[in-house]
Design an enzyme around this catalytic site. Structure first.
Site, PDB file in Angstrom:
ATOM      1  N   SER A 171     -25.496  79.660  55.758  1.00 48.19           N
ATOM      2  CA  SER A 171     -25.104  78.259  55.860  1.00 48.19           C
ATOM      3  C   SER A 171     -25.643  77.445  54.685  1.00 48.19           C
ATOM      4  O   SER A 171     -25.081  76.412  54.326  1.00 48.19           O
ATOM      5  CB  SER A 171     -25.613  77.676  57.182  1.00 48.19           C
ATOM      6  N   GLN A 424     -14.148  86.069  85.014  1.00 46.36           N
ATOM      7  CA  GLN A 424     -14.578  85.975  86.413  1.00 46.36           C
ATOM      8  C   GLN A 424     -13.402  86.071  87.367  1.00 46.36           C
ATOM      9  O   GLN A 424     -13.538  86.577  88.481  1.00 46.36           O
ATOM     10  CB  GLN A 424     -15.319  84.650  86.626  1.00 46.36           C
ATOM     11  N   GLY A 427     -12.942  89.410  88.565  1.00 47.98           N
ATOM     12  CA  GLY A 427     -14.066  90.038  89.237  1.00 47.98           C
ATOM     13  C   GLY A 427     -14.616  91.182  88.396  1.00 47.98           C
ATOM     14  O   GLY A 427     -14.626  91.125  87.159  1.00 47.98           O
ATOM     15  N   GLU A 451     -17.195  80.862  59.219  1.00 43.29           N
ATOM     16  CA  GLU A 451     -16.770  79.632  58.549  1.00 43.29           C
ATOM     17  C   GLU A 451     -17.623  78.437  58.975  1.00 43.29           C
ATOM     18  O   GLU A 451     -17.158  77.303  59.027  1.00 43.29           O
ATOM     19  CB  GLU A 451     -15.286  79.337  58.799  1.00 43.29           C
ATOM     20  N   ASP A 460     -21.629  68.438  59.795  1.00 50.44           N
ATOM     21  CA  ASP A 460     -20.545  68.037  58.903  1.00 50.44           C
ATOM     22  C   ASP A 460     -19.756  66.887  59.509  1.00 50.44           C
ATOM     23  O   ASP A 460     -19.397  65.922  58.820  1.00 50.44           O
ATOM     24  CB  ASP A 460     -19.635  69.240  58.643  1.00 50.44           C
ATOM     25  N   ARG A 464     -20.718  63.895  57.010  1.00 47.56           N
ATOM     26  CA  ARG A 464     -19.666  63.827  55.999  1.00 47.56           C
ATOM     27  C   ARG A 464     -18.424  63.095  56.502  1.00 47.56           C
ATOM     28  O   ARG A 464     -17.781  62.366  55.762  1.00 47.56           O
ATOM     29  CB  ARG A 464     -19.270  65.232  55.529  1.00 47.56           C
ATOM     30  N   LYS A 465     -18.076  63.297  57.779  1.00 49.35           N
ATOM     31  CA  LYS A 465     -16.797  62.788  58.245  1.00 49.35           C
ATOM     32  C   LYS A 465     -16.899  61.422  58.934  1.00 49.35           C
ATOM     33  O   LYS A 465     -15.888  60.715  59.057  1.00 49.35           O
ATOM     34  CB  LYS A 465     -16.157  63.800  59.199  1.00 49.35           C
TER      35      LYS A 465
END
Length: 619
Positions: A171, A424, A427, A451, A460, A464-465
């Site tokens: 990262s 689930q 089962g 990614e 991010d 950033r956004k």
């Protein structure tokens, strides 16, 4: 029939009844794809995916790729190679390819709708056949030489990879150590090791073009520390003649030196790639400019959509497989007659908690589909606006804001629900290889990791956004949601609209708290007081989940309004049941999830940073 269960009806519902794509098809840059053509493409790709692309899904898991460490080659299983050829020969990928390279401009919303069928049937087909994305970036960012390379790659259907991650730089991309040194002929020699490279080596194409982030050395004004010092290079597996496009027969110095053994998507060759170890790994600087991280983000934006689309495609088929099983699985008596020993046994769809679970699966699968396609409509706006020469700043900002939610929130919700609800439903049988659900769970886990992990997506999203954009796109979305809640749909979903408004306010409060904490942090002061920035970090993922839940609730309710109107004239039968299901899922999700969003905002406001004061030894 293979494992894949598609939902063509809901895809068409979103595209044409909710998002009105009829209005853009056949116009502007999409003049070659009208509504009739789009519907035909949806039907044909859905059938191709269900009847053919899904066939080798199980075999590809049981018979994964084979790595030869002597020749540094990867061989994919024969059944998978045949499936890949089927998808390649169908040429629907041309709708993603630039017209300059032999493609046709299609709306992004149509392309991602088609992608769901492929990614649900056999997800790795999308990552092996990556040249439409790769060549688009090379063409748009490149010199005339690079454009010629893009033409060659597209014409020959070569593989394309994205090389960011390194053993000590996952990262933290800016910690990458791969270097690039210029040669006198304008090429560069690259040296380093890259890890977790999807489709880094395989025998499905004659050549592979690697897009490699590396740090230039010995070049004035280039290189340096951090992500800003990285440049993007085009490094082919085999050398080729740029004039003719023909392979020279010489292997370049970029090799797979290992293939990871994984819990899922086993047919996807996840490679360690070594550059310049025993011979030069030569390549070209993309665009002859040192702007690697921005150039690579063009690729990353597409892969984030792909990951989110893959995640919801798997959740959708997981749910539909579970629903099919639940309708035929007879187990126990009706809960209202459970004390009667002679009560008839009933299908498990009669049991309240199974119904709850199925509605959880349905609402998330269909809501996340809406989220992917809604995001794609903003990409349509960008394409149309660019072609018309109008300002697309807002559309680009909203698209940017939605991408980490599509990837981070979409992948987390899909994987969790597949493992806790879909499996689930079966089962104990769900844990067996008798049904595809156990493979879905293993294959889907990677979506939360690659990614960019969930925490990276969340950071991010906020830094950033939202912050860098000064909250413009975020504010626009909240106003859209509030406008819907006070609009015509309120009469049909009055209680749900009130909950939606309250949840929108709650998400706004989380952002306000995080922004205040960020503003209070000054790393340059003598007493920076890091508690504020730590609280931002502790709330980032919570914000992403809250925004995702809010958006899905809003989009489901938008669909619910359309469905409720259609019910006024829908005759009895499958169509009426479909619309009833849309309205019911919208009500269910709003009532079950939106109160949790509001509660989450209270938790976010109470975060005090004590987690960061706890000594590591206490863990």
């Amino acid at each position: 029939m293979g494992h894949y269960r598609s939902n063509l009806r809901d895809v068409e519902f979103n595209l044409f009844e909710v998002f009105g794509r009829d209005a853009v098809l056949g116009t502007g840059p999409f003049e070659e794809i009208d509504a009739e053509t789009a519907r035909m493409a949806l039907r044909e790709v859905e059938q191709l995916a269900r009847e053919h692309l899904a066939e080798s899904f199980e075999d590809s898991d049981r018979s994964p790729t084979v790595f030869d460490p002597v020749g540094n080659t990867v061989t994919v299983p024969a059944a998978y190679a045949a499936t890949y050829k089927t998808w390649l020969d169908a040429e629907w990928w041309r709708l993603r390819l630039l017209p300059e390279l032999g493609g046709t401009t299609a709306p992004s919303s149509l392309n991602w709708a088609l992608a769901e069928f492929v990614l649900g049937a056999h997800p790795t087909l999308w990552t092996y056949l990556a040249f439409p994305t790769g060549t688009r970036v090379v063409w748009r960012r490149g010199t005339d030489r690079d454009k010629r390379i893009a033409e060659i790659v597209a014409a020959n259907n070569w593989g394309v990879t994205m090389m960011l991650t390194e053993p000590e730089a996952g990262s933290d991309v800016g910690a990458g150590r791969t270097t690039a040194t210029p040669n006198a002929d304008g090429t560069w020699n690259l040296v380093g090791v890259k890890r977790f490279i999807t489709a880094g080596e395989h025998d499905l194409a004659d050549n592979i073009l690697h897009l490699v982030l590396a740090r230039p050395v010995g070049v004035e004004g280039a290189g340096g520390p951090g992500t800003k010092g990285l440049s993007l290079f085009l490094v082919p597996k085999h050398h080729f003649d740029i004039a003719t496009g023909e392979l020279t027969g010489e292997r370049n110095g970029v090799y797979a030196t290992g293939v990871e053994k994984k819990m899922g998507v086993k047919v996807s060759a996840t490679c360690e790639m070594t550059l310049g170890a025993d011979r030069p790994a030569r390549g070209w600087l993309l665009g002859e400019v040192h702007d690697g991280i921005n150039q690579m983000f063009d690729v990353l934006e597409d892969t984030r959509m792909m990951v989110g689309c893959k995640a919801i495609a798997t959740l959708s088929t997981g749910y539909l497989n579970a629903l099919e099983y639940a309708k035929t699985r007879v187990q126990g008596a009706d809960l209202a007659q459970m004390s009667a020993p002679d009560a008839p046994r009933v299908p498990i769809t009669a049991h309240p908690d199974v119904r709850r679970s199925l509605l959880v699966q349905k609402s998330y699968a269909e809501g996340l589909r809406s989220l992917v396609l809604y995001t794609a409509t903003w990409q349509d706006e960008i394409l149309m606006g660019t072609a018309a020469g109008v300002d697309t700043t807002l559309a680009e900002a909203v698209n940017d804001l939605l991408l980490p939610i599509v990837k981070g929130y979409g992948s987390e919700r899909s994987w969790t629900i597949l493992g806790t609800e879909s499996l689930q439903t079966f089962g104990g049988s769900g844990y067996l290889q008798d049904h595809p659900i156990e493979q879905y769970v293993r294959d889907a886990k990677i979506d939360t990791v690659y990614e960019g992990t969930t925490a990276i997506q969340a950071q991010d999203l906020f830094f950033r956004k939202i912050v860098r954009n000064k909250g413009v796109a975020f504010g626009h979305l909240l106003e859209e949601i509030r406008g819907f809640a006070s609009g015509p749909g309120r009469a049909v979903f009055a209680d749900e609209a009130a909950m939606l408004t309250e949840a929108a306010d709650a998400v706004g409060a989380i952002v306000a708290r995080m922004t205040a904490d960020l503003s209070a942090f000054n790393p340059r002061s003598e007493d920076p007081r890091p508690e504020g920035i730590y609280r931002v970090g502790l709330n980032a993922t919570r914000l992403m989940f809250a925004m995702g839940d809010l958006l899905v609730a809003w989009l489901l309710l938008r669909g619910g309004v359309v469905a409720s109107s259609a019910l006024d004239s829908a005759p009895a039968g499958d169509e009426r049941a479909f619309y009833e299901g849309k309205a019911g899922a919208a009500r269910f999700f709003a009532g079950e999830v939106l109160p949790i969003v509001v509660a989450g905002a209270r938790v976010a406001g109470a975060v005090d940073g004590s987690v960061m004061r706890l000594p590591v030894e206490a863990f």
